[in-house]
Design a protein around this motif. Structure first.
Motif, PDB file in Angstrom:
ATOM      1  N   ARG A   1      79.041  55.557  12.401  1.00 42.58           N
ATOM      2  CA  ARG A   1      79.185  56.968  13.116  1.00 42.58           C
ATOM      3  C   ARG A   1      79.206  58.139  12.189  1.00 42.58           C
ATOM      4  NH1 ARG A   1      77.727  53.761  16.297  1.00 42.58           N
ATOM      5  NH2 ARG A   1      78.560  53.124  18.371  1.00 42.58           N
ATOM      6  N   TYR A   2      79.254  59.270  12.922  1.00 44.81           N
ATOM      7  CA  TYR A   2      79.310  60.469  11.873  1.00 44.81           C
ATOM      8  C   TYR A   2      80.981  60.700  12.034  1.00 44.81           C
ATOM      9  CZ  TYR A   2      74.472  61.832  11.744  1.00 44.81           C
ATOM     10  OH  TYR A   2      72.968  62.160  11.313  1.00 44.81           O
ATOM     11  N   ALA A   3      81.516  60.673  10.661  1.00 45.25           N
ATOM     12  CA  ALA A   3      82.881  60.932  10.453  1.00 45.25           C
ATOM     13  C   ALA A   3      83.373  62.204   9.855  1.00 45.25           C
ATOM     14  CB  ALA A   3      83.593  59.656   9.757  1.00 45.25           C
ATOM     15  N   GLY A   4      83.937  63.231  10.602  1.00 45.88           N
ATOM     16  CA  GLY A   4      83.926  64.380   9.962  1.00 45.88           C
ATOM     17  C   GLY A   4      82.881  65.136   9.712  1.00 45.88           C
ATOM     18  N   THR A   5      82.842  66.278   8.909  1.00 45.51           N
ATOM     19  CA  THR A   5      81.848  67.150   8.813  1.00 45.51           C
ATOM     20  C   THR A   5      80.915  66.662   7.686  1.00 45.51           C
ATOM     21  OG1 THR A   5      83.030  68.690   7.000  1.00 45.51           O
ATOM     22  CG2 THR A   5      83.224  69.131   9.342  1.00 45.51           C
ATOM     23  N   VAL A   6      79.541  67.220   7.601  1.00 48.12           N
ATOM     24  CA  VAL A   6      78.655  66.964   6.653  1.00 48.12           C
ATOM     25  C   VAL A   6      78.516  68.081   5.474  1.00 48.12           C
ATOM     26  CG1 VAL A   6      76.371  65.977   5.998  1.00 48.12           C
ATOM     27  CG2 VAL A   6      77.682  65.162   8.077  1.00 48.12           C
ATOM     28  N   SER A   7      78.686  67.860   4.275  1.00 48.37           N
ATOM     29  CA  SER A   7      78.651  68.808   3.308  1.00 48.37           C
ATOM     30  C   SER A   7      77.450  69.416   3.351  1.00 48.37           C
ATOM     31  CB  SER A   7      79.298  68.425   1.976  1.00 48.37           C
ATOM     32  OG  SER A   7      78.246  67.559   1.420  1.00 48.37           O
ATOM     33  N   GLN A   8      77.109  70.945   2.732  1.00 52.43           N
ATOM     34  CA  GLN A   8      75.789  71.484   2.553  1.00 52.43           C
ATOM     35  C   GLN A   8      75.214  70.755   1.441  1.00 52.43           C
ATOM     36  OE1 GLN A   8      74.680  74.015   4.356  1.00 52.43           O
ATOM     37  NE2 GLN A   8      72.792  73.988   3.148  1.00 52.43           N
ATOM     38  N   ALA A   9      75.777  70.099   0.575  1.00 52.16           N
ATOM     39  CA  ALA A   9      75.114  69.446  -0.470  1.00 52.16           C
ATOM     40  C   ALA A   9      74.370  68.229  -0.056  1.00 52.16           C
ATOM     41  CB  ALA A   9      76.126  69.093  -1.615  1.00 52.16           C
ATOM     42  N   ASP A  10      75.167  67.402   1.010  1.00 53.69           N
ATOM     43  CA  ASP A  10      74.594  66.305   1.459  1.00 53.69           C
ATOM     44  C   ASP A  10      73.468  66.480   2.464  1.00 53.69           C
ATOM     45  OD1 ASP A  10      76.191  64.493   0.238  1.00 53.69           O
ATOM     46  OD2 ASP A  10      77.709  64.544   1.822  1.00 53.69           O
ATOM     47  N   LEU A  11      73.780  67.631   3.391  1.00 55.71           N
ATOM     48  CA  LEU A  11      72.627  68.247   4.104  1.00 55.71           C
ATOM     49  C   LEU A  11      71.218  68.362   3.322  1.00 55.71           C
ATOM     50  CD1 LEU A  11      74.346  70.676   6.442  1.00 55.71           C
ATOM     51  CD2 LEU A  11      73.511  68.486   7.169  1.00 55.71           C
ATOM     52  N   GLU A  12      71.410  69.034   2.248  1.00 58.04           N
ATOM     53  CA  GLU A  12      69.994  69.480   1.490  1.00 58.04           C
ATOM     54  C   GLU A  12      69.545  67.974   0.811  1.00 58.04           C
ATOM     55  OE1 GLU A  12      71.480  72.385  -0.998  1.00 58.04           O
ATOM     56  OE2 GLU A  12      71.511  74.040   0.542  1.00 58.04           O
ATOM     57  N   ARG A  13      70.543  67.008   0.588  1.00 54.37           N
ATOM     58  CA  ARG A  13      70.002  65.923  -0.259  1.00 54.37           C
ATOM     59  C   ARG A  13      69.404  64.891   0.768  1.00 54.37           C
ATOM     60  NH1 ARG A  13      72.800  61.211  -1.273  1.00 54.37           N
ATOM     61  NH2 ARG A  13      74.586  62.101  -0.671  1.00 54.37           N
ATOM     62  N   VAL A  14      70.070  64.498   1.791  1.00 55.77           N
ATOM     63  CA  VAL A  14      69.623  63.445   2.666  1.00 55.77           C
ATOM     64  C   VAL A  14      69.008  63.972   4.020  1.00 55.77           C
ATOM     65  CG1 VAL A  14      70.648  61.507   4.125  1.00 55.77           C
ATOM     66  CG2 VAL A  14      71.682  62.064   1.847  1.00 55.77           C
ATOM     67  N   PHE A  15      69.450  64.967   4.453  1.00 51.18           N
ATOM     68  CA  PHE A  15      68.714  65.680   5.880  1.00 51.18           C
ATOM     69  C   PHE A  15      67.526  66.396   5.561  1.00 51.18           C
ATOM     70  CE2 PHE A  15      73.094  64.293   6.404  1.00 51.18           C
ATOM     71  CZ  PHE A  15      73.265  63.651   7.690  1.00 51.18           C
ATOM     72  N   PHE A  16      67.074  66.500   4.518  1.00 47.68           N
ATOM     73  CA  PHE A  16      65.815  67.454   4.270  1.00 47.68           C
ATOM     74  C   PHE A  16      64.439  66.804   4.667  1.00 47.68           C
ATOM     75  CE2 PHE A  16      62.347  68.722   1.612  1.00 47.68           C
ATOM     76  CZ  PHE A  16      62.362  69.931   1.770  1.00 47.68           C
ATOM     77  N   LEU A  17      63.589  67.355   5.274  1.00 52.07           N
ATOM     78  CA  LEU A  17      62.563  66.735   5.776  1.00 52.07           C
ATOM     79  C   LEU A  17      61.452  67.350   4.782  1.00 52.07           C
ATOM     80  CD1 LEU A  17      62.716  67.645   9.648  1.00 52.07           C
ATOM     81  CD2 LEU A  17      63.553  65.410   8.409  1.00 52.07           C
ATOM     82  N   ASP A  18      60.974  66.132   4.068  1.00 50.34           N
ATOM     83  CA  ASP A  18      59.865  66.191   3.135  1.00 50.34           C
ATOM     84  C   ASP A  18      58.301  66.317   3.948  1.00 50.34           C
ATOM     85  OD1 ASP A  18      59.273  63.701   3.280  1.00 50.34           O
ATOM     86  OD2 ASP A  18      60.220  62.978   1.570  1.00 50.34           O
ATOM     87  N   ASP A  19      57.329  66.658   3.050  1.00 42.73           N
ATOM     88  CA  ASP A  19      56.150  66.346   3.844  1.00 42.73           C
ATOM     89  C   ASP A  19      55.613  65.334   4.363  1.00 42.73           C
ATOM     90  OD1 ASP A  19      55.786  69.060   2.514  1.00 42.73           O
ATOM     91  OD2 ASP A  19      54.816  68.250   0.697  1.00 42.73           O
ATOM     92  N   GLU A  20      56.009  64.024   3.835  1.00 41.96           N
ATOM     93  CA  GLU A  20      56.027  62.761   4.473  1.00 41.96           C
ATOM     94  C   GLU A  20      56.595  62.689   6.203  1.00 41.96           C
ATOM     95  OE1 GLU A  20      56.248  57.826   4.145  1.00 41.96           O
ATOM     96  OE2 GLU A  20      57.012  59.206   2.524  1.00 41.96           O
ATOM     97  N   ASP A  21      57.825  63.360   5.937  1.00 39.72           N
ATOM     98  CA  ASP A  21      58.503  63.269   7.092  1.00 39.72           C
ATOM     99  C   ASP A  21      57.960  64.252   8.220  1.00 39.72           C
ATOM    100  OD1 ASP A  21      60.612  61.600   5.944  1.00 39.72           O
ATOM    101  OD2 ASP A  21      61.612  63.395   5.169  1.00 39.72           O
TER     102      ASP A  21
END
Length: 437
Positions: A16-36
């Motif tokens: 589960r999501y525990a706590g907040t997600v940092s901006q650095a993690d958002l940009e590293r993991v949650f970024f949608l690339d061209d394939e996505d």
């Protein structure tokens, strides 16, 4: 709570999501690339694109799909919506109107990104947990956390928290029992008996041998204490555990872990364990005690040499210096008078004329007699070392006091097995002869 090593909160937070997600993690993991984006754009409607994207970034972050795919932090929803150009992120609520939609999207994400189901990777994970447990002896919680991370890295979907926790607990327990079995298997019948006897209190004694060894001799620099320390080394070495080769079969951290427990547990507590754990713990503890007793003995020898040899030699030298001081001061004063008279004689007689010796002596003897000068010279010569001599007079006292420790130096190599290279061989041989090195 699935298993005892996880708290209710830890179990509830798994996958589960525990706590907040940092901006650095958002940009590293949650970024949608061209394939996505190409995959997302196959959906119709902004709510479908947004819901599909949330499932995609969630499984990438957590290693599993959520029962409710919309149960994500607001920061994640807003970050994904901004990438998709969705102005009103609240319309994502429509995504769950049709239950089959989320399942179809999960299946598609598995296929496109090559995500494995846990059963296909379970055997490999068991081997990983076994190797980690055998080598490090880390606790189940640490292994559980790292096992989940390992699955995510290998793109394996996480199982339920109970499934993973039970696997870690079971494999770790199996490896621990295997460790006990390996150590127990090194022992012969006689050695098993002797180790078990360490837990018993012999008639006339107040504590067991194990407790006595664990406590060790008092840290005093004295002959009797040194004898007790050497006796303990001999007792521990006599068990012959060094010849079993436990260190070659069991990782050092696991032996240290068992020895740490054996050094703190009560004898009654150790007796209650099964034979495997009890004997393995005793073996590891004795191996530790063998090294510790040798170290303690050498430290006691160092203390003994400091108190009985170096310090007392220094004290004796200081006392002798103090004893000589009044005589030396008086003798030096007499010689100073004679030297001063000698210097004053300069210029006697006529110009370019040296004073006669008899005149100088007459001047000196008017103040101090020749007999007194001879006695003063003897005192100074006896009290003051030559100019090129070692100023540390106390070192001469060492020779006289060496016999207080020479016996222990000679005894050490007989009790403790020392190794020596070519340079140290001569020193070791001198120790065996009880000679100063």
């Amino acid at each position: 709570m699935p298993v005892e090593f996880l708290t209710d909160d830890e179990a509830a937070a798994f996958g589960r999501y525990a706590g907040t997600v940092s901006q650095a993690d958002l940009e590293r993991v949650f970024f949608l690339d061209d394939e996505d984006r190409a995959l997302v754009d196959r959906r119709r409607g902004e709510h479908m694109k947004l819901g599909f994207s949330l499932q995609l970034v969630t499984v990438r972050w957590l290693g599993t799909f959520l029962e409710d795919p919309l149960d994500v932090p607001v920061a994640v929803l807003d970050f994904v919506a901004e990438q998709l150009g969705v102005a009103d992120a609240s319309q994502v609520k429509r995504y769950t109107e049709r239950a089959k939609t989320k399942l179809d999207h999960q299946w598609e994400i598995r296929q496109v990104y090559g995500l494995q189901e846990f059963p296909a990777a379970e055997a490999e994970l068991r081997a990983w947990v076994a190797a980690r447990s055998w080598t490090t002896g880390d606790g189940p919680k640490a292994i559980f956390t790292d096992a989940a991370g390992s699955l995510r890295e290998r793109q394996v979907l996480l199982p339920g928290v109970s499934t993973l926790a039970r696997l870690v607990a079971q494999v770790r327990d199996d490896i621990t029992k295997r460790l006990w079995g390996v150590l127990e298997g090194l022992l012969g019948v006689g050695q098993r008996y002797v180790l078990d006897q360490l837990l018993e209190v012999a008639p006339g004694s107040r504590v067991s041998d194990l407790e006595r060894w664990r406590k060790g001799p008092a840290p005093r620099g004295s002959g009797p204490t040194m004898i007790k320390a050497l006796d303990q080394v001999a007792e521990v070495v006599r068990l012959g555990t060094a010849e079993l080769g436990a260190e070659a079969l069991v990782p050092p951290r696991r032996l240290a872990e068992l020895a740490k427990y054996g050094m703190s547990a009560d004898a009654s507590q150790l007796r209650r364990h099964g034979a495997g754990r009890r004997l393995a713990t005793l073996l590891a503890t004795v191996r530790f005690l063998e090294a510790k007793s040798v170290d303690d003995t050498l430290e006691l020898l160092e203390l003994l040499m400091a108190t009985e040899l170096l310090n007392k030699a220094q004290t004796a030298a200081n006392k002798e210096t103090v004893r000589r001081h009044p005589k030396l001061a008086k003798a030096s004063a007499r010689l100073a008078v004679a030297v001063e008279a000698l210097f004053d004689s300069d210029g006697w007689g006529g110009e370019d004329e040296e004073p006669r010796v008899v005149e100088v002596w007459e001047a000196i003897e008017a103040i101090v007699s020749r007999a007194e000068l001879r006695a003063a010279l003897v005192v100074v010569n006896d009290s003051v070392p030559p100019a090129d001599a070692d100023p540390d007079d106390w070192r001469s006292e060492l020779v006289g006091r060496y016999t207080t420790v020479s016996g222990f130096l000679k005894l050490l190599p007989k009790v403790i097995e020392f190794g020596a290279n070519a340079e140290g061989a001569a020193i070791l041989a001198a120790m065996k002869r009880g000679q100063p090195t």
